[in-house]
Design a protein around this motif. Sequence first.
Motif, short mmCIF file in Angstrom:
data_model
loop_
_atom_site.label_atom_id
_atom_site.label_comp_id
_atom_site.label_asym_id
_atom_site.label_seq_id
_atom_site.Cartn_x
_atom_site.Cartn_y
_atom_site.Cartn_z
N PRO A 127 23.17 -65.97 -40.76
CA PRO A 127 22.71 -65.08 -39.69
C PRO A 127 21.29 -64.55 -39.94
CG PRO A 127 24.96 -64.56 -40.26
CD PRO A 127 24.48 -65.55 -41.28
N ARG A 128 20.53 -64.45 -38.86
CA ARG A 128 19.14 -64.01 -38.95
C ARG A 128 19.00 -62.63 -39.56
NH1 ARG A 128 15.44 -62.49 -33.63
NH2 ARG A 128 14.42 -60.68 -34.55
N LYS A 129 17.93 -62.49 -40.35
CA LYS A 129 17.47 -61.20 -40.83
C LYS A 129 15.95 -61.27 -40.80
CE LYS A 129 19.40 -59.06 -44.60
NZ LYS A 129 19.58 -58.84 -46.06
N SER A 130 15.29 -60.38 -40.04
CA SER A 130 13.84 -60.48 -39.86
C SER A 130 13.17 -59.14 -40.05
CB SER A 130 13.51 -61.04 -38.47
OG SER A 130 13.95 -60.14 -37.46
N ILE A 131 11.85 -59.20 -40.25
CA ILE A 131 11.05 -58.01 -40.47
C ILE A 131 9.74 -58.14 -39.68
CG2 ILE A 131 10.19 -59.07 -42.59
CD1 ILE A 131 9.73 -56.31 -43.72
N GLU A 132 9.35 -57.05 -39.00
CA GLU A 132 8.12 -57.06 -38.21
C GLU A 132 7.29 -55.84 -38.54
OE1 GLU A 132 6.61 -56.53 -33.61
OE2 GLU A 132 8.67 -57.24 -33.97
N ALA A 133 5.98 -56.07 -38.72
CA ALA A 133 5.01 -54.98 -38.90
C ALA A 133 4.04 -55.00 -37.73
CB ALA A 133 4.26 -55.15 -40.21
N ARG A 134 3.56 -53.82 -37.35
CA ARG A 134 2.62 -53.69 -36.23
C ARG A 134 1.36 -53.01 -36.74
NH1 ARG A 134 7.38 -52.14 -31.82
NH2 ARG A 134 8.28 -54.22 -31.85
N ILE A 135 0.23 -53.70 -36.54
CA ILE A 135 -1.02 -53.36 -37.23
C ILE A 135 -2.14 -53.18 -36.22
CG2 ILE A 135 -2.67 -54.08 -38.98
CD1 ILE A 135 0.17 -53.66 -40.10
N LEU A 136 -2.93 -52.11 -36.37
CA LEU A 136 -4.11 -51.86 -35.53
C LEU A 136 -5.37 -52.33 -36.24
CD1 LEU A 136 -3.17 -48.24 -34.43
CD2 LEU A 136 -3.36 -50.21 -32.88
N ALA A 137 -6.27 -52.96 -35.49
CA ALA A 137 -7.55 -53.43 -36.04
C ALA A 137 -8.67 -52.95 -35.12
CB ALA A 137 -7.57 -54.97 -36.12
N PHE A 138 -9.68 -52.30 -35.72
CA PHE A 138 -10.80 -51.71 -34.98
C PHE A 138 -12.12 -52.38 -35.39
CE2 PHE A 138 -7.45 -48.60 -35.33
CZ PHE A 138 -7.40 -48.01 -34.09
N TYR A 139 -13.04 -52.52 -34.41
CA TYR A 139 -14.28 -53.23 -34.63
C TYR A 139 -15.47 -52.36 -34.24
CZ TYR A 139 -11.04 -57.19 -34.59
OH TYR A 139 -10.00 -58.03 -34.86
N ASP A 140 -16.61 -52.55 -34.94
CA ASP A 140 -17.84 -51.87 -34.58
C ASP A 140 -18.29 -52.27 -33.18
OD1 ASP A 140 -18.34 -50.32 -36.89
OD2 ASP A 140 -19.02 -52.12 -37.94
N PHE B 201 -5.12 -50.75 -40.15
CA PHE B 201 -4.05 -49.95 -40.74
C PHE B 201 -2.81 -50.01 -39.84
CE2 PHE B 201 -7.15 -47.07 -38.67
CZ PHE B 201 -6.36 -46.49 -37.67
N PRO B 202 -1.64 -49.67 -40.39
CA PRO B 202 -0.40 -49.79 -39.61
C PRO B 202 -0.35 -48.80 -38.46
CG PRO B 202 0.07 -49.68 -41.96
CD PRO B 202 -1.38 -49.33 -41.79
N ARG B 203 0.22 -49.25 -37.37
CA ARG B 203 0.51 -48.36 -36.26
C ARG B 203 1.69 -47.48 -36.63
NH1 ARG B 203 4.54 -49.63 -31.87
NH2 ARG B 203 5.57 -48.29 -33.38
N LEU B 204 1.70 -46.25 -36.11
CA LEU B 204 2.82 -45.35 -36.34
C LEU B 204 4.14 -46.01 -35.96
CD1 LEU B 204 3.74 -42.33 -36.88
CD2 LEU B 204 3.55 -42.03 -34.41
N GLY B 205 5.15 -45.83 -36.78
CA GLY B 205 6.47 -46.31 -36.39
C GLY B 205 7.23 -47.08 -37.43
N GLY B 206 6.60 -47.46 -38.53
CA GLY B 206 7.35 -48.15 -39.56
C GLY B 206 7.60 -49.61 -39.22
#
Length: 299
Positions: free
Chosen positions: A286-299, A125-130
């Motif tokens: 000119p550059r226009k970019s988008i970044e998402a930050r995602i957490l992944a958890f494992y058993d 799921f996404p990390r807090l922060g948008g």
Amino acid sequence: MATLSPEMPKSDDRKSSKDVVAKLNYVGEMHDRAVYDIRNPAGSNIVWDTRDVTIHDVRPHLDKFTMDTQGFAFVKLPSKFAENPELFEGNRKARHFVTDDSLDVQYAQEICDYIQNMTGARDVFPRLGGLVMRTSTRASAEKAAWAPPAEFVHLDFAPQAMQGWIDKTLAAKPRDLKPYSRVQLFQAWRCISPGPQDNTLAICDGDTVSSDDKVIVDSMTGDPSIPGNRWDSRMCHYSPDHRWYYMPDMEPDDLVLFKGYDSDVPDAMNAMHSAFQNPLGQTGVPRKSIEARILAFYD
């Protein structure tokens, strides 16, 4: 981890190499704790060590990389939402905290689904922060985003900051997160402006970076008393051993996926990255970019 090859761009897509030499900003010798304030440069004390570095066209080398060793992958992931102007506008002016029916969530879910399928992680799921939108600083750029391109060699997170980010994420949106043996933070970056990009992202082969190169930094994006505005990150001293890559002429379905943190190897310096001025793209859009930050958890 599952193989990425079915969805990776083909290594022979471009016959001619577009290796470039560009300036990258490393950290020089520091006697005090390093501080970097994104919104108030006067609050920073970084001594920069600017180097001319060869940045290799990644396409002839794609079959050499693994996420665990180099720390990154260039993949194909079409999006239904990335080019929607409302997504950019909703994240352009300030750090944005998402709602359940927002475009942010739908865009992030596409990436979460990909990461879960790729890694087999139990919870993703996404990390807090948008989402983080960035635009070129050229005068012809369409609209400025709240954060300029990060033109310095860095990892956004240090090990001592990760539990805090997990706690803040769960406090903002409580989840039934069961005990886990491993957590990774992935960063997913794409350019939504056409190539050739004037400013784009370089990624360093994590197998060429020693943990001795790291510099711990106090990173800030505003009032440090507000949760999420101050955290420990990592920058880096220069080494001639570092080997850098980028993808020229990125298209909107090209995604750079890289590790920001891995609890199995918390001190690994993969994947160091930096924005840079691409000498082959200075007459482009000119550059226009988008970044998402995602957490992944494992058993």
